[in-house]
Write a protein that holds these residues in place. Structure first.
Motif, PDB file in Angstrom:
ATOM      1  N   UNK A  93       0.797  -1.225   0.000  1.00 36.60           N
ATOM      2  CA  UNK A  93       0.000   0.000   0.000  1.00 36.60           C
ATOM      3  C   UNK A  93       0.822   1.264   0.000  1.00 36.60           C
ATOM      4  N   UNK A  94       2.114   1.155   0.318  1.00 36.78           N
ATOM      5  CA  UNK A  94       3.019   2.309   0.298  1.00 36.78           C
ATOM      6  C   UNK A  94       3.956   2.205  -0.896  1.00 36.78           C
ATOM      7  N   UNK A  95       4.579   1.038  -1.055  1.00 40.98           N
ATOM      8  CA  UNK A  95       5.470   0.827  -2.183  1.00 40.98           C
ATOM      9  C   UNK A  95       6.783   0.197  -1.761  1.00 40.98           C
ATOM     10  N   UNK A  96       7.743   0.233  -2.678  1.00 45.73           N
ATOM     11  CA  UNK A  96       9.069  -0.340  -2.451  1.00 45.73           C
ATOM     12  C   UNK A  96      10.134   0.743  -2.598  1.00 45.73           C
ATOM     13  N   UNK A  97      11.242   0.505  -1.935  1.00 42.23           N
ATOM     14  CA  UNK A  97      12.384   1.412  -2.027  1.00 42.23           C
ATOM     15  C   UNK A  97      13.640   0.572  -2.217  1.00 42.23           C
ATOM     16  N   UNK A  98      14.366   0.825  -3.295  1.00 40.20           N
ATOM     17  CA  UNK A  98      15.625   0.147  -3.599  1.00 40.20           C
ATOM     18  C   UNK A  98      16.762   1.157  -3.518  1.00 40.20           C
ATOM     19  N   UNK A  99      17.888   0.735  -2.949  1.00 43.29           N
ATOM     20  CA  UNK A  99      19.049   1.614  -2.916  1.00 43.29           C
ATOM     21  C   UNK A  99      20.300   0.795  -2.681  1.00 43.29           C
ATOM     22  N   UNK A 100      21.429   1.455  -2.823  1.00 41.69           N
ATOM     23  CA  UNK A 100      22.681   0.856  -2.382  1.00 41.69           C
ATOM     24  C   UNK A 100      22.700   0.842  -0.863  1.00 41.69           C
ATOM     25  N   UNK A 108      22.304   3.836   1.302  1.00 42.32           N
ATOM     26  CA  UNK A 108      23.289   4.851   0.942  1.00 42.32           C
ATOM     27  C   UNK A 108      22.763   5.675  -0.223  1.00 42.32           C
ATOM     28  N   UNK A 109      22.981   6.970  -0.140  1.00 43.16           N
ATOM     29  CA  UNK A 109      22.565   7.889  -1.193  1.00 43.16           C
ATOM     30  C   UNK A 109      23.783   8.643  -1.684  1.00 43.16           C
ATOM     31  N   UNK A 124      12.144  28.367  -7.501  1.00 40.58           N
ATOM     32  CA  UNK A 124      10.963  28.473  -6.652  1.00 40.58           C
ATOM     33  C   UNK A 124      10.483  27.160  -6.074  1.00 40.58           C
ATOM     34  N   UNK A 125      11.093  26.040  -6.486  1.00 43.53           N
ATOM     35  CA  UNK A 125      10.684  24.746  -5.939  1.00 43.53           C
ATOM     36  C   UNK A 125      11.040  24.677  -4.455  1.00 43.53           C
ATOM     37  N   UNK A 126      10.082  24.310  -3.640  1.00 43.66           N
ATOM     38  CA  UNK A 126      10.324  24.219  -2.196  1.00 43.66           C
ATOM     39  C   UNK A 126      10.825  22.829  -1.827  1.00 43.66           C
ATOM     40  N   UNK A 127      11.446  22.742  -0.642  1.00 43.01           N
ATOM     41  CA  UNK A 127      11.907  21.446  -0.150  1.00 43.01           C
ATOM     42  C   UNK A 127      10.732  20.488  -0.003  1.00 43.01           C
ATOM     43  N   UNK A 128       9.597  20.991   0.502  1.00 49.70           N
ATOM     44  CA  UNK A 128       8.427  20.142   0.692  1.00 49.70           C
ATOM     45  C   UNK A 128       7.958  19.554  -0.626  1.00 49.70           C
ATOM     46  N   UNK A 129       7.926  20.363  -1.680  1.00 51.70           N
ATOM     47  CA  UNK A 129       7.480  19.860  -2.979  1.00 51.70           C
ATOM     48  C   UNK A 129       8.453  18.836  -3.526  1.00 51.70           C
ATOM     49  N   UNK A 130       9.753  19.074  -3.348  1.00 47.55           N
ATOM     50  CA  UNK A 130      10.747  18.118  -3.849  1.00 47.55           C
ATOM     51  C   UNK A 130      10.657  16.802  -3.090  1.00 47.55           C
ATOM     52  N   UNK A 131      10.514  16.875  -1.756  1.00 50.03           N
ATOM     53  CA  UNK A 131      10.432  15.652  -0.961  1.00 50.03           C
ATOM     54  C   UNK A 131       9.158  14.876  -1.252  1.00 50.03           C
ATOM     55  N   UNK A 132       8.103  15.560  -1.679  1.00 49.86           N
ATOM     56  CA  UNK A 132       6.851  14.877  -1.969  1.00 49.86           C
ATOM     57  C   UNK A 132       6.890  14.155  -3.307  1.00 49.86           C
ATOM     58  N   UNK A 133       7.866  14.479  -4.151  1.00 47.85           N
ATOM     59  CA  UNK A 133       7.911  13.882  -5.485  1.00 47.85           C
ATOM     60  C   UNK A 133       9.241  13.168  -5.701  1.00 47.85           C
ATOM     61  N   UNK A 134      10.166  13.802  -6.403  1.00 48.40           N
ATOM     62  CA  UNK A 134      11.431  13.152  -6.720  1.00 48.40           C
ATOM     63  C   UNK A 134      12.206  12.781  -5.466  1.00 48.40           C
ATOM     64  N   UNK A 135      12.199  13.664  -4.471  1.00 45.66           N
ATOM     65  CA  UNK A 135      12.948  13.384  -3.248  1.00 45.66           C
ATOM     66  C   UNK A 135      12.437  12.154  -2.523  1.00 45.66           C
ATOM     67  N   UNK A 136      11.126  11.908  -2.622  1.00 47.59           N
ATOM     68  CA  UNK A 136      10.579  10.721  -1.963  1.00 47.59           C
ATOM     69  C   UNK A 136      11.096   9.448  -2.610  1.00 47.59           C
ATOM     70  N   UNK A 137      11.110   9.401  -3.956  1.00 49.91           N
ATOM     71  CA  UNK A 137      11.598   8.197  -4.633  1.00 49.91           C
ATOM     72  C   UNK A 137      13.091   8.028  -4.440  1.00 49.91           C
ATOM     73  N   UNK A 138      13.839   9.124  -4.324  1.00 53.19           N
ATOM     74  CA  UNK A 138      15.293   9.042  -4.165  1.00 53.19           C
ATOM     75  C   UNK A 138      15.675   8.647  -2.740  1.00 53.19           C
ATOM     76  N   UNK A 139      14.938   9.135  -1.745  1.00 49.59           N
ATOM     77  CA  UNK A 139      15.284   8.904  -0.344  1.00 49.59           C
ATOM     78  C   UNK A 139      14.379   7.886   0.353  1.00 49.59           C
ATOM     79  N   UNK A 140      13.281   7.519  -0.290  1.00 45.38           N
ATOM     80  CA  UNK A 140      12.409   6.500   0.279  1.00 45.38           C
ATOM     81  C   UNK A 140      11.707   6.911   1.551  1.00 45.38           C
ATOM     82  N   UNK A 141      11.344   8.192   1.693  1.00 42.45           N
ATOM     83  CA  UNK A 141      10.779   8.685   2.949  1.00 42.45           C
ATOM     84  C   UNK A 141       9.524   7.929   3.363  1.00 42.45           C
TER      85      UNK A 141
END
Length: 285
Positions: A93-100, A108-109, A124-141
């Motif tokens: 229901x949340x998803x998967x996260x793969x990383x080194x 590891x990132x 103008x992109x905010x940290x919140x917007x980045x973490x909600x999209x690309x940042x979430x897939x990159x960091x697996x929040x």
């Protein structure tokens, strides 16, 4: 064939899928107490491991669990062999996260990669917007946060009516009081089709946003831009900023990448063929 240590932790699963998960563990030759005890029943929160798993077995085991025991919330990591290891976390229901990862299973990132991605974000992109999209897939929040809830659930004991991974859902935060504003809701496919019709060339809003499936992106159109006049005073001028105009013209000439949807929508609004204001661009495929 190259091999490395492999570890698995399962935090929650529906009872009906326990046999399938145990079969996957047995076929991977994983044992409790890190190789000292053959498993006969599935133990939640216990470490299953082996010193000798073929490199790539982590991905194979994750696929097997997601297919045969889809209610399982788990994390797998394989120790580094040549450079770094491989880590997989999954919460239904949340998803998967793969990383080194390192030998302790710590994801590891690449800091340089993160820095590069941040410098390429639209102004103008905010940290919140980045973490909600690309940042979430990159960091697996979201996945890692849900996995923490699974660990806490095991420590505290699941509620009597908990059903598998549903017990891993984080407790809802107190309701945030907000004021709803007016947005134009726009699917990325509709924007792409209209841009192709208007400009006569292919356009990808997903590429321009570096968008993730199932996400909403706030985009604001502008009919004017601010610039300094000859006396150094800031004045409002009609049209796109010089940089946005350059991005649009390069794309139209076939020499540039797809402009940000804010550039496309602002240009269309200035031409009177699209509403001005704020948009939520929905990315879904």
């Amino acid at each position: 064939m190259s091999s490395a240590s492999l570890q698995l932790l399962i935090y929650a699963i529906n009872d009906a899928e326990r046999p399938a998960a145990l079969k996957a563990i047995t076929e991977a030759d994983l044992r409790l107490e890190y190789g000292r005890r053959q498993p006969t029943t599935l133990q939640l929160g216990e470490l299953y491991g082996t010193d000798d798993a073929s490199v790539g077995k982590s991905a194979e085991l994750a696929d097997t669990l997601r297919r045969d025991a889809p209610s399982a919330a788990f994390e797998i990591w394989q120790d580094p062999h040549a450079t770094v290891g491989h880590y997989v976390a999954h919460v239904p229901g949340i998803g998967s996260y793969d990383s080194a990862c390192d030998e302790d299973g710590t994801p590891l990132v690449d800091v340089l990669d993160v820095a590069q991605r941040l410098t390429e974000l639209p102004s103008g992109t905010t940290v919140e917007r980045w973490l909600a999209a690309e940042g979430n897939s990159l960091l697996g929040r979201l996945v890692l946060g849900a996995l923490d809830a699974c660990r806490n659930m095991l420590q505290d004991g699941p509620p009597a009516d908990a059903d598998g991974a549903e017990a891993c859902r984080p407790a809802p935060a107190p309701r945030l009081r907000t004021q709803v504003g007016a947005f134009h809701l726009l699917d990325h496919s509709a924007l792409e089709e209209y841009a192709r019709e208007h400009y006569g060339r292919p356009y990808s809003a997903v590429v321009a946003l570096d968008g993730s499936n199932g996400c909403l992106y706030e985009v604001t159109t502008s009919l004017t831009h601010t610039r300094a006049d000859g006396d150094g005073r800031l004045v409002e001028q009609p049209g796109l900023t010089p940089n946005d105009r350059q991005d649009l013209d390069l794309w139209l000439s076939g020499e540039g990448s797809d402009p940000h949807p804010g550039v496309i929508l602002s240009d269309l609004a200035q031409k009177g063929v699209a509403p001005a204001g704020s948009y939520l661009v929905r990315v879904a495929w």
